[in-house]
Design a protein around this motif. Structure first.
Motif, PDB file in Angstrom:
ATOM      1  N   ALA A 324       0.846  -1.198   0.000  1.00  0.00           N
ATOM      2  CA  ALA A 324       0.000   0.000   0.000  1.00  0.00           C
ATOM      3  C   ALA A 324       0.881   1.246   0.000  1.00  0.00           C
ATOM      4  O   ALA A 324       0.627   2.210  -0.726  1.00  0.00           O
ATOM      5  N   ASP A 325       1.957   1.209   0.799  1.00  0.00           N
ATOM      6  CA  ASP A 325       2.870   2.356   0.852  1.00  0.00           C
ATOM      7  C   ASP A 325       3.490   2.602  -0.517  1.00  0.00           C
ATOM      8  O   ASP A 325       3.565   3.729  -0.991  1.00  0.00           O
ATOM      9  N   GLN A 326       3.901   1.502  -1.139  1.00  0.00           N
ATOM     10  CA  GLN A 326       4.535   1.614  -2.458  1.00  0.00           C
ATOM     11  C   GLN A 326       3.609   2.322  -3.453  1.00  0.00           C
ATOM     12  O   GLN A 326       4.037   3.100  -4.281  1.00  0.00           O
ATOM     13  N   LYS A 327       2.313   2.015  -3.340  1.00  0.00           N
ATOM     14  CA  LYS A 327       1.339   2.582  -4.274  1.00  0.00           C
ATOM     15  C   LYS A 327       0.710   3.862  -3.736  1.00  0.00           C
ATOM     16  O   LYS A 327      -0.238   4.391  -4.307  1.00  0.00           O
ATOM     17  N   GLY A 367      -2.785   7.020  -4.419  1.00  0.00           N
ATOM     18  CA  GLY A 367      -3.415   8.097  -3.644  1.00  0.00           C
ATOM     19  C   GLY A 367      -4.797   7.742  -3.126  1.00  0.00           C
ATOM     20  O   GLY A 367      -5.416   8.528  -2.419  1.00  0.00           O
ATOM     21  N   GLY A 368      -5.295   6.543  -3.436  1.00  0.00           N
ATOM     22  CA  GLY A 368      -6.643   6.146  -3.006  1.00  0.00           C
ATOM     23  C   GLY A 368      -6.665   5.701  -1.545  1.00  0.00           C
ATOM     24  O   GLY A 368      -5.665   5.786  -0.829  1.00  0.00           O
ATOM     25  N   LYS A 369      -7.845   5.207  -1.157  1.00  0.00           N
ATOM     26  CA  LYS A 369      -8.032   4.883   0.261  1.00  0.00           C
ATOM     27  C   LYS A 369      -8.705   3.513   0.368  1.00  0.00           C
ATOM     28  O   LYS A 369      -9.643   3.222  -0.384  1.00  0.00           O
ATOM     29  N   ILE A 370      -8.234   2.707   1.322  1.00  0.00           N
ATOM     30  CA  ILE A 370      -8.862   1.394   1.558  1.00  0.00           C
ATOM     31  C   ILE A 370      -9.234   1.307   3.029  1.00  0.00           C
ATOM     32  O   ILE A 370      -8.404   1.595   3.900  1.00  0.00           O
ATOM     33  N   LEU A 502       1.136  -9.025  -5.910  1.00  0.00           N
ATOM     34  CA  LEU A 502       1.250  -7.564  -5.786  1.00  0.00           C
ATOM     35  C   LEU A 502       2.698  -7.102  -5.709  1.00  0.00           C
ATOM     36  O   LEU A 502       2.975  -5.910  -5.753  1.00  0.00           O
ATOM     37  N   GLU A 503       3.635  -8.050  -5.567  1.00  0.00           N
ATOM     38  CA  GLU A 503       5.031  -7.632  -5.394  1.00  0.00           C
ATOM     39  C   GLU A 503       5.525  -6.908  -6.623  1.00  0.00           C
ATOM     40  O   GLU A 503       5.319  -7.342  -7.749  1.00  0.00           O
TER      41      GLU A 503
END
Ligand code: ADP
Length: 862
Positions: A324-327, A367-370, A502-503
């Motif tokens: 998540a941080d990466q994206k 920049g989105g939110k989960i 996702l890696e």
């Protein structure tokens, strides 16, 4: 075939409508009612009682015989005929009684109405059968009555006398009345029989069709079921077979990577990690498929535990945090302030949550939110994974939970995936007796809601993993679980396996010696960075490389760097390999660069599409490094040979045109010396050819001849009299009149000129002009008597120039004339000797010939 079908249908029809039973019933009714009407006889016509008694007994007797014989009749058709005869006999009995009561005059005909009613209601007659029976009944009534009406009663009177009866002759009005009623009833009866028969048949037909369809459906259902079982079984087997070798590869790999087999160079470590990551991807896929088939077969067992859901989630969240941080995605978690206990299989449920989370990460932009919500309700607990991603179209909200279903299933989709995750999640939730659903707004985000019940009473007994202590040792391990510990062993962090898709791969980390500069530059395009890494590893020591992850960027690089070869993946999001190929091959500037398409899908169609797009070669994944290198080398060699050839070709072309020029100028100088020689032969016409050439070119230039045409015409007119070489000087210079023989010889010079020039290929066209320069427009010239436009244009021009020069210069046989005289002569011969159109052009330039020519001739004249 059709006949068989018809008989089968009829049999079924009669069986369905119980023809035999109905006829039996009619016979019994007849046997009851027939004698019971004696009461009526006794009251209405006591004097005929005896006669009617006999008639009724006879009918009943026949009925009894029919009833008896019914047992022995086998075919349905005969049964039907028996029914028809029953009706007719009953009708005959009544008709006889009617007759004895005076035919048309009697009201006993209503007995017939009764019989007919019974027929319509009870017997399943078709139109044909009803019509035959009714007509016979009608005839039995009508014919005897007609006898009575027509007064032919002699024979009948005897019968009446026998029974002591009075014979009544009815009035015709009554006859018509009764006949009218009976006939109408009969018609109505026939029509209704036929209508009812049709309805019955149609109904039976659709029933039979329905039966057939049902039985077919049953059959295919059975087949499908067994196929499905087979498929699931096969699936499970194959997956087991795949997983064993895979784990056997991954386990030693792990040992090597941990450095337990000696230190690793950074390049080797990098390569081994790529292998491990991709092995994990495969393992995850196989695990998911295996889980799914176990679930579908009902073989999945749950190891239930009661957990506090509020505390269960955070470790899962932290495992996706790095991605998540990466994206640059924000992760939130909202839960009640108190513990929320639920009973579930933590390992299985983890797959559900991780799958929902990894989908949210995949389909949400930077920049989105989960957010994960845990909500505690009265009897249930809900877990919601909400994102602000691309969303799902409303018509797909149900189907995305199906196996292999993806919103964008195209080969060019932007995200990796197999469409199994949600199917598996749903199955797992369902064995937990829970429910999963999706809500979404396209472009705004999606929400996946999992609802599970509290407590543990709702679980099916047979999905629970029984305590191992309760089981005999032999049953402790189910065969299908055998591989589980291996997988556990090799993947230390089991969650990593779930999230391996996702890696992100760091392209720059590939260690290759890039300092060296090589002979050729290869551009590699593939959306999968891992594949690019592989290419880099394989090719970097031989070629300079440019790597890029999309065809669009590839096009830019291609134009900037002008590589020697392109390796391009076929299936990519956005522009795919085929489109890339077409774009390159349609661009003159870069179309020469060879392209090798790389694809995971093989097959003739794919190949054909690639070739159509203009690809120079094709290689399919997984590619062998030797093969890849060999193909690149071969294409580069072809490219090199091609460009060398092009160079040689260009040089050759230049040399050839040099040679042609040289040859031409050599030729021209030869021609000029030849002309000088001819002119020298004939002292009077000295410089004649040069002058004719000058005049010819002036006219031709006026007429718009091109440079090349003018060049050719120059040669032709310089050489027009070359044939005179063969004419003796004595004739050429003879002052007096020529003899016929001498003139004939002179007239040969155009043909001889052509013969001299013809062998030189370049001069073919000029040779034709030379041959024709003494032709006349009206067809009276020589040697071929050509006419009008048959004469080559050059020759038509030259004829005027030639004449002008000979008139204005001195000849052995005459003096030179003036310019004006020559012009006048030429105008005079326009249309006969000369082409009027060329004469017009000549006149336009004539003045330019005049001044010095004028003086010249003037002096000559003087
Ligand atoms: P996949 O391996 O393709 O991700 P899944 O079964 O997990 O398979 O998902 C099926 C499809 O559902 C995905 O390909 C995607 O199109 C859609 N999908 C799932 N989750 C989301 C989400 N959070 N946002 C948008 N689309 C989603």
């Amino acid at each position: 075939m059709g006949e068989n079908k018809d008989t089968a249908f009829l049999n079924r029809y009669f069986q369905e409508y119980k023809l035999r039973d109905r006829i039996r019933l009619s016979l019994i009714l007849s046997m009851i009612f027939y004698p019971s009407f004696l009461i009526l006889d006794a009251i209405v016509t006591p004097d005929r009682f005896r006669a009617f008694l006999i008639i009724r007994l006879i009918v009943v007797f026949i009925n009894a015989v029919q009833l008896f014989s019914l047992r022995f009749i086998k075919s349905q058709r005969s049964v039907l005929h028996l029914g028809m005869s029953l009706l007719w006999i009953d009708a005959c009995g009544i008709s006889l009684m009617v007759f004895l009561m005076g035919g048309f005059a009697s009201f006993y005909y209503q007995g017939l109405t009764l019989v007919i009613m019974v027929m319509v209601v009870i017997l399943p007659f078709s139109f044909r059968e009803a019509a035959i029976t009714m007509s016979l009944a009608w005839a039995s009534y009508f014919i005897p009555s007609l006898f009575i009406m027509s007064g032919q009663t002699a024979a009948l009177r005897k019968v009446a006398d026998f029974f002591n009866l009075t014979l009544e002759i009815p009035g015709w009005r009554i006859a018509v009345n009764n006949l009218f009623f009976l006939t109408s009833i009969i018609i109505i009866a026939i029509v209704s029989s036929s209508v009812m028969d049709n309805v019955r048949r149609r109904e039976l037909r659709s029933r039979m069709q329905l039966e057939e369809t049902t039985s077919q459906l049953k059959e295919s259902n059975i087949k499908l079921k067994s196929l499905d079982e087979l498929k699931t079984q096969f699936f499970a087997n194959v997956n087991h077979e795949l997983r064993t070798p895979l784990t056997l590869m991954l386990a030693p790999l792990k040992t090597v990577l941990e450095g337990r087999m000696g230190p690793l160079s950074p390049a080797l470590k990098d390569t081994l990690e790529t292998m491990q990551r991709n092995g994990f991807k495969l393992l995850k896929l196989i695990n998911n498929l295996l889980d799914l088939s176990k679930l579908e077969e009902g073989k999945m067992r749950l190891k239930l535990r009661t957990v506090n859901l509020v505390e269960y989630i955070p470790p899962l969240l932290s495992s996706v945090k790095p991605m998540a941080d990466q994206k640059q995605l924000r992760l939130y978690y909202q839960h009640p302030p108190h513990a929320v206990d639920v009973t579930l299989d933590p390992d299985q449920f983890e797959k559900v949550v991780l799958n929902l989370l990894s989908n949210a990460l995949k389909f949400t932009h930077k920049g989105g939110k989960i957010t994960i919500y845990v909500e505690d309700k009265d009897h249930t607990v809900t877990l919601t994974v909400e994102d602000t991603g691309i969303g799902i179209p409303s018509n797909m909200l149900e189907t995305i939970f199906d196996r292999f279903s993806q919103v964008d299933g195209s080969k060019s989709r932007a995200q990796e995936g197999t469409g199994i995750g949600l199917a598996l999640a749903r199955e797992i939730v369902q064995v937990h007796k829970g429910a999963i659903r999706a809500e979404s707004e396209l472009g705004r985000g999606s929400r996946f809601i999992v609802e599970i019940q509290k407590g543990e009473d709702h679980f099916d007994e047979d999905v629970l993993e029984r305590r191992s202590e309760d089981m005999p040792i032999a049953l402790k391990r189910r065969s299908s679980d055998q591989d589980e510990p291996h997988a556990r062993d090799i993947v230390a962090d089991f969650r990593r396996l779930q999230l391996v898709d996702l890696e992100k791969v760091d392209l720059e980390s590939t260690h290759v010696d890039t300092a060296k500069v090589h002979d050729a530059l290869v551009l590699c395009i593939d959306d999968n960075p891992e594949v690019l890494k592989l290419m880099k590893m394989l090719l970097a020591d031989e070629y300079d490389l440019e790597l890029t992850t999309s065809a669009e960027k590839g096009l830019v690089l291609l134009r900037q760097k002008n590589p020697d070869l392109v390796l391009c993946d076929v299936m990519m999001p956005g522009m795919d390999g085929h489109a890339f190929c077409r774009t390159v091959k349609n661009d003159e500037a870069v179309k020469h660069i060879p392209i090798i398409l790389v694809t995971a899908r093989s097959g003739v169609e794919m190949l054909a599409e690639g070739i159509q797009a203009g690809a120079d070669d094709y290689i399919s994944k997984p590619f062998d490094s030797t093969e890849l290198k060999a193909r690149i080398r071969a294409l580069l060699r072809i490219r090199q040979v091609e460009s060398e050839l092009a160079l040689v070709n260009r040089n050759l072309k230049m040399r050839t045109s040099d040679l042609v020029d040289q040859q031409r100028s050599l030729f021209l100088s030869t021609v000029k010396s030849l002309v000088t020689a001819i002119d020298a032969k004939d002292e009077y016409t000295r410089h004649h050819s040069t002058r004719v050439t000058e005049f010819t070119l002036k006219i031709a230039a006026k007429m718009g001849f091109s440079e090349k045409e003018l060049g050719d015409l120059e040669l032709a007119s310089l050489l027009h009299d070359v044939g005179k070489i063969a004419v003796p000087e004595s004739i050429l210079n003879k002052p007096g009149k020529l003899t016929d023989a001498e003139f004939t010889l002179i007239k040969e010079h155009p043909a001889r000129g052509e013969a001299i020039l013809r062998p030189v290929v370049e001069l073919k066209e000029m040779a034709r002009v030379v041959r024709a320069h003494h032709e006349r427009y009206d067809g009276s010239g020589y040697p071929d008597r050509l006419k009008g436009r048959e004469i080559p244009l050059g020759a038509r021009i030259m004829a005027i120039a030639d004449t002008y020069d000979s008139i204005t210069s001195e000849r052995p046989y005459r003096k030179a004339a003036s310019h004006r005289y020559a012009v006048k002569e030429i105008i005079g011969c326009s249309g006969t000797q000369f082409d009027p159109e060329v004469v017009e052009h000549f006149l336009e330039i004539a003045s330019t010939l005049a001044p010095d020519q004028g003086q010249d001739t003037a002096s000559k004249n003087a």
